[in-house]
Scaffold this active site. Structure first.
Site, PDB file in Angstrom:
ATOM      1  N   ASP A  15     -32.506 -17.219 -26.497  1.00 18.39           N
ATOM      2  CA  ASP A  15     -32.038 -17.983 -27.655  1.00 18.39           C
ATOM      3  C   ASP A  15     -32.065 -17.154 -28.936  1.00 18.39           C
ATOM      4  OD1 ASP A  15     -31.151 -20.176 -29.063  1.00 18.39           O
ATOM      5  OD2 ASP A  15     -33.119 -21.122 -29.216  1.00 18.39           O
ATOM      6  N   ASN A  63     -23.366 -25.982 -23.703  1.00 14.88           N
ATOM      7  CA  ASN A  63     -22.662 -24.924 -24.447  1.00 14.88           C
ATOM      8  C   ASN A  63     -21.138 -25.078 -24.411  1.00 14.88           C
ATOM      9  OD1 ASN A  63     -25.078 -22.295 -23.652  1.00 14.88           O
ATOM     10  ND2 ASN A  63     -24.940 -23.592 -25.452  1.00 14.88           N
TER      11      ASN A  63
END
Ligand code: FPP
Length: 228
Positions: A15, A63
């Site tokens: 991340d 996503n």
């Protein structure tokens, strides 16, 4: 460094690519590009250290909701990255697994990634699993639906474990998340029931060998009791 107890299976939530880029006034895709380089560096390090299983969260089911330009840039970067890395993975006897629903990928990317996966499938060294279009809840639903299709009317925890994308793999011993966020984000929900978690403050593109060693050192000091 003295001998330390290494995880057999390490999983990572990569991340912070976007924030890494923002800090440098670069487009988000520059962060993803740097993220691919960091991924290759970390995978190389895990191979060298003799880690048996490395699983990385590259693209989640959520996503898909990002801007279409970012999604296509990520697809391009990931498939090119995997192709570029193939000879090295082959040389180092790494087996590649893809966890997730690749059917949602455009044909050209799916074919490219599937090709690499097939060519590396007989290798017997480290198992590298890349989660693509992956969600932990979706994976459990997929497993249960497969069990229903096989005619089962009552199932055990073992049945579910054996029907997940990770069927033949041990559960992760250590799950690492970068960028100072303390969330699971739908990653390996079933498999991480007893995993140790480690949170690194650095953004993913800055997660290097030194950071990985810090995570391994913290892990080696933990005492795992599995609820006992
Ligand atoms: C999260 O950062 C990262 C991603 C959604 C992409 C992760 C992909 C890679 C690191 C490339 C992996 C490469 C291969 C070849 C598998 P973010 O964009 O959510 O960052 P932010 O939270 O700072 O916005």
């Amino acid at each position: 460094m003295p001998e330390m107890k290494l995880p057999r299976h390490v999983a990572m939530i990569m991340d912070g690519n976007g924030r890494w880029a923002k800090k440098r006034l670069l487009p988000r895709t520059a962060g993803h590009k740097a993220g691919v380089d960091a991924f290759i560096n970390i995978a190389d390090t895990c191979i060298e250290m003799g880690i048996e299983y490395l699983t990385v969260y590259a693209f989640s089911t959520e996503n898909w909701n990002r801007a279409p330009e970012e999604v296509s840039a990520l697809m391009e970067l990931m498939s090119k990255g995997i192709s570029k890395y193939e000879p090295e993975l082959q040389k180092r006897n790494v087996k590649l697994n893809i966890l997730g629903d690749l059917s949602l990928f455009e044909d050209k990317y799916r074919n490219e990634i599937e090709g690499v996966r097939t060519r590396l499938s007989k290798n017997t060294g480290m198992t590298l699993s890349i989660c693509l279009s992956y969600g932990g809840r979706q994976e459990i639903v997929y497993a249960v639906n497969n069990l229903l299709k096989s005619g089962k009317t009552e199932i055990t925890a073992e049945d579910i474990s054996n029907s997940l994308y990770t069927a033949s793999m041990p559960d992760p011993d250590l799950v690492i998340r970068t960028s100072g966020e303390y969330r699971i984000s739908n990653f390996l929900l079933w498999q991480s029931a007893y995993s140790e978690y480690y949170f690194a403050d650095v953004f993913w593109p800055d997660f290097d060998k030194n950071e990985l060693l810090k995570a391994f050192e913290a892990y080696s000091k933990r005492e795992r009791r599995y609820g006992r």
